[in-house]
Design a protein around this motif. Sequence first.
Motif, PDB file in Angstrom:
ATOM      1  N   ALA A 154      26.247  41.340  38.531  1.00 36.06           N
ATOM      2  CA  ALA A 154      26.641  41.748  37.177  1.00 36.06           C
ATOM      3  C   ALA A 154      27.423  40.663  36.453  1.00 36.06           C
ATOM      4  CB  ALA A 154      27.465  43.031  37.240  1.00 36.06           C
ATOM      5  N   LEU A 155      27.967  39.699  37.195  1.00 35.56           N
ATOM      6  CA  LEU A 155      28.782  38.644  36.592  1.00 35.56           C
ATOM      7  C   LEU A 155      28.009  37.339  36.409  1.00 35.56           C
ATOM      8  CD1 LEU A 155      32.041  39.243  38.676  1.00 35.56           C
ATOM      9  CD2 LEU A 155      31.452  40.163  36.415  1.00 35.56           C
ATOM     10  N   VAL A 156      26.717  37.355  36.697  1.00 37.45           N
ATOM     11  CA  VAL A 156      25.881  36.156  36.584  1.00 37.45           C
ATOM     12  C   VAL A 156      24.931  36.332  35.404  1.00 37.45           C
ATOM     13  CG1 VAL A 156      24.144  34.731  37.730  1.00 37.45           C
ATOM     14  CG2 VAL A 156      26.071  35.651  39.033  1.00 37.45           C
ATOM     15  N   ALA A 157      24.809  35.295  34.590  1.00 36.64           N
ATOM     16  CA  ALA A 157      24.081  35.429  33.328  1.00 36.64           C
ATOM     17  C   ALA A 157      22.592  35.142  33.454  1.00 36.64           C
ATOM     18  CB  ALA A 157      24.690  34.507  32.275  1.00 36.64           C
ATOM     19  N   ASN A 158      22.205  34.095  34.198  1.00 34.75           N
ATOM     20  CA  ASN A 158      20.810  33.673  34.168  1.00 34.75           C
ATOM     21  C   ASN A 158      20.482  32.795  35.380  1.00 34.75           C
ATOM     22  OD1 ASN A 158      21.951  31.092  33.512  1.00 34.75           O
ATOM     23  ND2 ASN A 158      22.003  31.729  31.353  1.00 34.75           N
ATOM     24  N   GLU A 159      19.246  32.312  35.425  1.00 32.84           N
ATOM     25  CA  GLU A 159      18.789  31.490  36.547  1.00 32.84           C
ATOM     26  C   GLU A 159      19.547  30.167  36.633  1.00 32.84           C
ATOM     27  OE1 GLU A 159      14.589  30.902  36.966  1.00 32.84           O
ATOM     28  OE2 GLU A 159      14.098  32.956  36.368  1.00 32.84           O
ATOM     29  N   GLN A 160      19.890  29.585  35.508  1.00 33.43           N
ATOM     30  CA  GLN A 160      20.621  28.315  35.536  1.00 33.43           C
ATOM     31  C   GLN A 160      21.976  28.482  36.197  1.00 33.43           C
ATOM     32  OE1 GLN A 160      19.436  25.187  34.650  1.00 33.43           O
ATOM     33  NE2 GLN A 160      21.317  24.594  35.711  1.00 33.43           N
ATOM     34  N   PHE A 184      18.031  38.571  41.618  1.00 34.33           N
ATOM     35  CA  PHE A 184      18.667  38.736  40.311  1.00 34.33           C
ATOM     36  C   PHE A 184      17.868  39.698  39.435  1.00 34.33           C
ATOM     37  CE2 PHE A 184      18.936  37.329  35.838  1.00 34.33           C
ATOM     38  CZ  PHE A 184      20.292  37.540  35.602  1.00 34.33           C
ATOM     39  N   TYR A 185      16.551  39.520  39.405  1.00 34.22           N
ATOM     40  CA  TYR A 185      15.732  40.350  38.511  1.00 34.22           C
ATOM     41  C   TYR A 185      15.526  41.757  39.051  1.00 34.22           C
ATOM     42  CZ  TYR A 185      14.882  36.201  35.730  1.00 34.22           C
ATOM     43  OH  TYR A 185      15.047  35.098  34.932  1.00 34.22           O
ATOM     44  N   ILE A 186      15.299  41.907  40.347  1.00 32.31           N
ATOM     45  CA  ILE A 186      15.098  43.258  40.869  1.00 32.31           C
ATOM     46  C   ILE A 186      16.393  44.064  40.793  1.00 32.31           C
ATOM     47  CG2 ILE A 186      15.628  42.776  43.305  1.00 32.31           C
ATOM     48  CD1 ILE A 186      12.741  44.966  41.997  1.00 32.31           C
ATOM     49  N   LEU A 187      17.545  43.393  40.905  1.00 25.54           N
ATOM     50  CA  LEU A 187      18.826  44.102  40.837  1.00 25.54           C
ATOM     51  C   LEU A 187      19.148  44.607  39.437  1.00 25.54           C
ATOM     52  CD1 LEU A 187      20.992  41.980  43.283  1.00 25.54           C
ATOM     53  CD2 LEU A 187      20.525  44.440  43.470  1.00 25.54           C
ATOM     54  N   GLN A 188      18.459  44.106  38.416  1.00 25.12           N
ATOM     55  CA  GLN A 188      18.673  44.644  37.068  1.00 25.12           C
ATOM     56  C   GLN A 188      18.248  46.109  36.992  1.00 25.12           C
ATOM     57  OE1 GLN A 188      20.328  42.536  35.006  1.00 25.12           O
ATOM     58  NE2 GLN A 188      20.157  41.152  36.773  1.00 25.12           N
ATOM     59  N   LEU A 189      17.443  46.549  37.964  1.00 17.11           N
ATOM     60  CA  LEU A 189      16.963  47.931  37.970  1.00 17.11           C
ATOM     61  C   LEU A 189      17.898  48.880  38.712  1.00 17.11           C
ATOM     62  CD1 LEU A 189      13.185  47.218  38.710  1.00 17.11           C
ATOM     63  CD2 LEU A 189      14.267  47.584  36.486  1.00 17.11           C
ATOM     64  N   SER A 190      19.035  48.383  39.163  1.00 17.64           N
ATOM     65  CA  SER A 190      19.958  49.202  39.945  1.00 17.64           C
ATOM     66  C   SER A 190      20.339  50.519  39.271  1.00 17.64           C
ATOM     67  CB  SER A 190      21.224  48.398  40.280  1.00 17.64           C
ATOM     68  OG  SER A 190      20.924  47.335  41.150  1.00 17.64           O
ATOM     69  N   PRO A 191      20.607  50.560  37.956  1.00 11.89           N
ATOM     70  CA  PRO A 191      20.964  51.850  37.355  1.00 11.89           C
ATOM     71  C   PRO A 191      19.897  52.921  37.541  1.00 11.89           C
ATOM     72  CG  PRO A 191      21.537  50.057  35.868  1.00 11.89           C
ATOM     73  CD  PRO A 191      20.752  49.445  36.989  1.00 11.89           C
TER      74      PRO A 191
END
Length: 571
Positions: free
Chosen positions: A114-120, A225-232
Amino acid sequence: MMTDRNEVDARTAERLLAAWRALREGKLKVAPQFRELAEELMAAPLNIVGLVDTSRMSKRAISFGRTSGMTLDFMAQREPEPLPPSSLPMAEAQPELFRLFAQLFAALTGRAVALVANEQEIKDRMLWRLKHEPDAMAERANAAFDELAAFYSANAVKLFQHAKTLGGMRLVSGGQRAFGPSALNAVRITGLYADTQLLPDPVYPYLSADLHLNAKHLQLANALFYILQLSPLVDAGLPVPPVFVFPSFEEGLEEHDAHTKHGMERLAVRMVAPLCEGTVASVGELFEYANKHGEPFAQALLASGLFIPPGAQPDQRFGVTEAAKAYIAALEGVRSEEMLAKMKKLPISVLLLNGVLERVRPHYHLLENATELGAQPLLSQRAHWHYFEMCAQANAEDLLRKSVLSEQAFQTLRAVQDDSLSWLATIPVQTLTELIANNEHRWLREELNKYTAQLAGGAAIDTNDMVREVSFGLASLVQRQQKAMSEIERKYAPKKMAAYLGGGLGIAIAGVAALLPSLSPLLGVAIPVAAATAAVGGGVLGFGKEKVGEQVEKRQAERSMLGVLATVRPR
């Protein structure tokens, strides 16, 4: 014409491979009179897809191998299966899987997702850790890997089996190797319409196979990172899960399962062989043909639409050399240096054929998953749809699973993935979770069906027509929301004026918020109680109550499906 060979079906290929392995490993003993046939089977090489090459085997040896494989099947059925490790109840398995994902991501990057913005930022953090705290990073990552591997050992098979039991409008995604931004956006959009989306686990392959990747741990962190965006959607614990992540065992099946090897080879041959003169019956022969016919074969792959470089669109045109360069460029930094070096040395025609087979591979697994899970395949990009349609046609399979959804619903789902409706993916996942919890995705499905029903009567539905109708339907729904907001304002205008004439203004809203604290979150105000109370008078209180009522109704309207669509739709 190619040389004659013995053709075998999928079941025979599976039994031959099992007998070949058992003989070589000393697990299968044969009587002296069959020793010569056993040696002939053991001497046969494996072809390019890992099946026993029967082209030079006698029919007696093939028959012996088939019978031996049947015997092995019978023996395996009689042996008691080992007890599986203790597994979790399925209601707990998905949240636990995502907890382990989050733990592994934090171990790799040193920070919560949740504290990380992007791939970079992921890359920068991992490089810093490798330089300044490599031992701590390795220790935490290895511990997280071990815990996740133990979870898979106990639950992977049951997760796949449970996915088969889910009902409603269920979709299974696929057609691509990685779960990245496009796949995430597709899930967010489709969640507005479908009941459950079945997602092949993008992390499991990293633990179960050698993917020949460059910077493997970095690519793993990106996938997490991307799969965890679905946590909610997972943490909500809804009775009908909006998403369900399952391992599809693709790498293991490709390496060990003869049925999968045979099926992938048959699909590839059906798709590419029509471009070849003469008879081509195996993937090995396809590569021989590509190497022999060079430039003309490469041009045929491009002209037929079978080769599209990664990231390109089906309607883009490439020359042979340009296509090869685009293919290699897309793999730079993704594939391992060793693998990339080998690919660069291939003749261009062979390289492009390899690109076709890499495209076909995930679509074979998507078709298999859809059949196993009783779900409708769904893809997120035009190029993926292009290949999926070609694969389905080659396998003589229908794109639409009528037991899951109608032609109208299927075409609507394809339409909402159109680039012109990409704004739907800007809806936050938490907001999507609230909409699904309130069953508003089913409401939207019914509403859109009203706008697309007129197209369902014909023999076929044109994709462009469906996109137009879905766009019109969404615009009409947004207009309905705007009208509803105006009606709320008109409803309260006379009441507010009456209250105003009865006692003046001030900070009435704050006063009422203090008296009715449960409404404060809806209004978004935070004013000291003393100041608010001092400002409250008879007329002011009346005005404030009406203003609060208006704001509550507006906020409720904004949180509905109509309100969310109106908020995110470009003006």
